[in-house]
Design an enzyme around this catalytic site. Sequence first.
Site, short mmCIF file in Angstrom:
data_model
loop_
_atom_site.label_atom_id
_atom_site.label_comp_id
_atom_site.label_asym_id
_atom_site.label_seq_id
_atom_site.Cartn_x
_atom_site.Cartn_y
_atom_site.Cartn_z
N ASP A 178 6.72 3.69 -7.27
CA ASP A 178 5.31 4.17 -7.26
C ASP A 178 4.51 4.30 -6.25
OD1 ASP A 178 5.57 1.46 -7.99
OD2 ASP A 178 3.33 1.66 -8.92
N GLU A 179 3.44 5.13 -6.21
CA GLU A 179 2.35 4.98 -5.08
C GLU A 179 2.86 4.74 -3.78
OE1 GLU A 179 -0.05 1.87 -7.31
OE2 GLU A 179 -1.10 3.28 -8.47
#
Length: 494
Positions: free
Chosen positions: A165-166
Amino acid sequence: MADSLGDKPMEADNGMSTLKPPQTGLKLVHLDLKGAPPRVSYLLEILPLLSHLGADGILLEYEDMFPYEGKLQKLRSPNAYSPSEIKEIMNLARVLHFEVIPLVQTIGHMEFVLKHKMFSHLREMKGFPNSLIPHKKESMDVVKSMIDQIMAIHKDSKWLHIGSDEVYYLGESEESKQLFAQTETTADSLFLSHVKAVANYIVTSYPNVKPIIWDDMLRNINEEKLKESMLSQFVELMIWEYNANLDIDSMMLQIQKYKHSGFSVMWFASAFKGATGAAQSLTPISYHLANHLQWLKVTEALSRDSIQLRGIALTGWQRYDHFSVLCELLPVGLPSLAVCLQALKNGVFSEKEEDFVKKCLGFKTLRINFISTEDAGSFPGSDVFNRVTQIITFMQESIDKLLEENIYIKGWFSNYHRKRKFVHPIIVRHFEGEVRRVYVHWKTAVSELSAALEKIYYPDTVEEWLEEHVHPNLTKLQLFVKDMDEALASGNLK
């Protein structure tokens, strides 16, 4: 909404039957160890409670708390769990029939790896330690080694969460830009190829293990490209959304996109704490309960489709990233977790669920914001919950009110007087007693909190929490007492 959670039943949907439990699959409690990792002894205390409240397992995000060895030993925190401690957790989980899913980041949120000089050359951007440069062979070697060491301990795990993620600044390094210029590679395809490579390594090396990834990096990739990547053959998605006002229609559109891209099995991720501000100290239960009730609506809609919901992870973030301050401590978030687990289990949070939570946690009343500290409960860590609530709610207010609003302090012992140790001894009688009483009260409260924290946490966590939330206010009062004593001792003699 009324202050008491049970004043009105909070249902996921007026049309949802509360007689039939919602089909949420596995309910996993996320333990984020990148900040304030609890001692294993505390985890062993709370796991049976989580089971009683409705949990089916844990999502264990190690970060630097895993006992990495060899070339990866540098990644270990000084307080990293030992292999024997992890086995204690797993043995109890087995008794409780818990699924234990380890989580290891493999491209984004790699600060705990890339902050070290020996791995800094694997950063996507030289100045930023958050993202791994995915097209270097050594990057994959590090990831594989991390996976192998984790799986060597988690031999029975059916899933391995590989984060993803991210992934900020992906494709922005000069090396990546050169790759893009020379080939048809894009930032999206670079991400997809890396995740597929990691997942392929897992399913090849550990055939009984299925990789899971967070979904956010796929949200802006179009359906056709996602389908062409065949990513769905390699991983299961965990779709996360922590907002109390989760948009059901938008979420269903996103889910349909994933379905049409080939994903037939999915996970959801809610939040019971750590999602309402990087420096949040007290958990707003009503906010997190609302988030779970919205997810129940999504679950109800999903049951009418042909998508299998594997489960839902109740995330409890402890830091927003490796370098941020601490969010709410785990004992402070436990009442919220209890409420959210019961809502997921029963599809509603009404008087029945409230009574069950109160009984489990030893509360006489259950309130949304827990402003009152008179009813502290009797669950593992309730002493931390109580004292943190008291200090965060009242300490700064009481000290500021005393030092900034007392007319005798403002009129006769200002900063000017304190600097020169000059005060009228008769006037001091009007505030000395109150100052000493408040000082002793908070000094005692902090001492009690420190002792309670030390039972659950390692010294660095205790030090960090006190420096962030206690020392600025208590030091201000302590310096005032010091100046007052010195002024009185001087006798105003020149």
